[in-house]
Design a protein around this motif. Structure first.
Motif: not given
Lengths: 436, 436
Positions: B216-217, B221-225, B235-242, B248-251
């Motif tokens: 997805q990124v 792009g990194r600004g995605t949700t 775990a999802g938040v950690h992976t998203a930030v990694e 990172l735009g949003a979760v």
């Protein structure tokens, strides 16, 4: 049938997922999506599948034309690679499911779409819009028909819902046993029986109620339905009988205490010798009001608002979930979301309605990857609707609606009688997953 | 804009009344019809007018073409005289009303149609379908925007309602202050801002959550949700930030206890240095859930089911009544139905919103046949929308929607603050008929 493209009846994320999966390559993995409802609206005993025929009709127009592609490109909603994919978009997969008119229960696999992720993903929003709306209306309509115990119900709710929803609502109501609709577009598109005579404005337009009734009878004949409650109901009934005579088809009551009024209007008509003049009632009816009128001398029900708004449940809350997809080796892997309060069950489903020796439904059996019953008496619920992109036209058009109406009647006939009562309760049969 | 004919979005009785009045001659009496709501949905403090622009757009396509006329003739729905009249049908009258985005109260004269009975009568069903649906959605949306206290609301309910209702719902939501919609057709037709990134199926399609986020990124792009609750949220938040890093735009959170989750997800994002990563929540929100999230660190609300179903009030219950018509001498006679529980007030209406010295609304004044106030500070509510059949295009299309959004904001600003609270109550200002 409207020929307008249906492809943009779509949430933007279907297309951004397409874009990202085209880039990752996963777009072309063969996938299985399933539409189902996790639960019925609170207190409902069963649901009625409707909309399948409209999904199939819309599939034929699900294409991205130049105007739509230019929009997606100009607004930078998706990239050029995705635009190129959409330019040639055509669904080439298979679709299986419960045919329209069939009943459903929690987790019944109502529609199963097998194709690439790309093809199945972009159909999601459109499929759910149609099934969620139409099934909500059909499910409410079926209860009203049950409450009417054989007296005809007529759909008259067009003015209370979006103009296109009104057409779909009329269609769904007829599938669930309504006799006719007031909606002309629904008659035009699907060959439904339409009815309608006059409103209060027609009486108010003329210089007296008598003048209005005379004008109506002169034009529509003595068999017409006269609306008798614009001024005083008793005077209205008298005038109606004077103008139309013993052949007056029906009187319509649209306000007041209908149980009480129906009784004394019936008495008045009989006293005047109009034994064959029917009484139609139409004021804000729902299934409970219809049930409460069962003992009153009413001949037909006109139902509006509560029907087209699903009688408290305006959407069927169906979801569309990826349940299986290929991995890099081309093997199918069953998948399911694990997040709180929204779990789903992975795997390609098959379903039968378990029947006892008297053909009475006893359970909804759902198998993962195979038929969930060895008993041939159990009824298979799923049919193939689309094969390699080709729609089976037995399920579309006016003929599809007629078949769906018959199917609904047959399917209702298998349910225990409690299903047709108005009391709230659990689904009348339980859904069991058979995994072993 | 869809160019399909709208003329059969009509109850049959409109055409049988036309037939009978053509025969009696009353069809050509000049008439005044009025659309209004007798009451607001229970507990609501105000309503929001929406749909007017769609009525005007549909009016241009309200014509009976050969195919439709053949249907009406073949089915013997109306006689040849009526078919001849409909063949040349074109609305030639005047329409006045509350412009879109304006607020309304019980008995506000939302739309006034002046023409012959014949012309005004056949428009009834279509006008009510559009106003009842769109106003119901806009009225619910306005409360959600109020509850969000400036945080953006995004419309995401397409899948829960009829595919065409979804487009109209997106439009109505934006009029009432929603920032954007997921519905592409609504973006295409009305120039609305559209948004959307990915669903759970996208994560499940890939071999791991990380692989999905990377895909997805890479594409968006990194600004995605990133949707972080397919498996385990932490775990999802950690992976998203990694995967996306500090940009990172949003979760997005779509399940579970959102107040609680938003708090610890915010904490986790901050601990990881992602102070600018926003939190979007989207799980079955309504105005009450939004209000309860006010103290949580949420940056945007995605609203689906409850918006497109009017949050408990899926129709605005507007009616369309003949209030005045000519007699044989050509004089106008005010008319009103007298039947129980459905009374209406005869006469051509004008309306102003009474304002105090601080431009705060104090009453809805409705005059019969004249402006109901001598005070120039009171704001006139009705504008001319159609003159001799010609639509004022200031009220249609994308520009009409933008104006309506501004009008809604201004009109809400006049209401006392209590109107924006979620508590149920009476209409925030009373409607007074001024007859003297």
């Amino acid at each position: 049938m409207p020929q307008q493209p249906t492809a943009l009846f779509t949430d933007q994320y279907e297309l951004t997922m397409l874009q990202a999966s085209l880039r990752s390559g996963a777009a072309h993995r063969k996938s299985v999506f399933e539409a189902f409802a996790r639960r019925l609206p609170e207190g409902r005993r069963y649901g009625v599948v409707a909309g399948t025929g409209r999904v199939l009709e819309g599939l034929a127009n699900f294409r991205f034309e130049t105007e739509q592609l230019d929009y997606l490109s100009d607004q930078r909603i998706v990239n050029d690679e995705t635009i190129d994919y959409l330019r040639d978009f055509e669904f080439t997969g298979d679709i299986y499911g419960y045919p329209e008119g069939e009943l459903y229960f929690p987790n019944s696999p109502i529609l199963v779409v097998e194709s690439t992720f790309a093809e199945a993903c972009v159909l999601e929003t459109f499929i759910l819009s149609v099934l969620n709306h139409d099934s909500a209306i059909a499910s409410a309509a079926s209860r009203m028909v049950a409450a009417a115990h054989g007296r005809p119900c007529v759909e008259m709710g067009s003015r209370r819902t979006h103009e296109e929803s009104a057409v779909a609502a009329a269609r769904a109501a007829v599938i669930a046993g309504f006799e006719a609709t007031s909606n002309l577009e629904a008659g035009f598109r699907y060959g439904l029986k339409t009815v309608g005579t006059a409103a209060h404005s027609f009486t108010l337009l003329h210089d007296s109620e008598r003048a209005a009734f005379e004008a109506q009878v002169a034009s529509l004949g003595r068999g017409t339905t006269l609306l008798v409650d614009t001024y005083d109901v008793a005077a209205g009934v008298h005038t109606a009988v004077e103008v139309a005579g013993p052949e007056l088809g029906a009187v319509r009551l649209d306000s007041g205490d209908l149980v009480d009024q129906a009784r004394w209007v019936r008495g008045m008509l009989d006293d005047l010798g109009n034994h064959n003049t029917r009484i139609m009632v139409t004021s804000d009816l729902d299934e409970h009001a219809i049930a409460s009128l069962q003992a009153a001398p009413v001949d037909a029900y006109g139902v509006g608002t509560s029907l087209v708004t699903g009688s408290g449940a305006p959407t069927a809350s169906m979801v569309y979930k990826l349940v299986s997809r290929q991995n890099d080796a081309g093997e199918y892997v069953d998948v399911a979301k694990a997040a709180k309060n929204k779990t789903s069950v992975g795997g390609r489903k098959q379903a039968v309605r378990q029947l006892d020796g008297r053909s009475r439904a006893t359970a909804e059996l759902v198998g993962i990857g195979r038929r969930p019953s060895a008993d041939e008496n159990d009824r298979d619920l799923m049919v193939q609707l689309v094969e390699a992109g080709r729609v089976d036209t037995a399920y579309t058009g006016a003929a599809g609606v007629r078949k769906a109406t018959e199917r609904h009647t047959a399917s209702i006939g298998e349910l225990p009688g409690i299903a047709r009562k108005m009391q709230r309760g659990e689904p009348v049969i339980a859904t069991e997953f058979i995994t072993a």
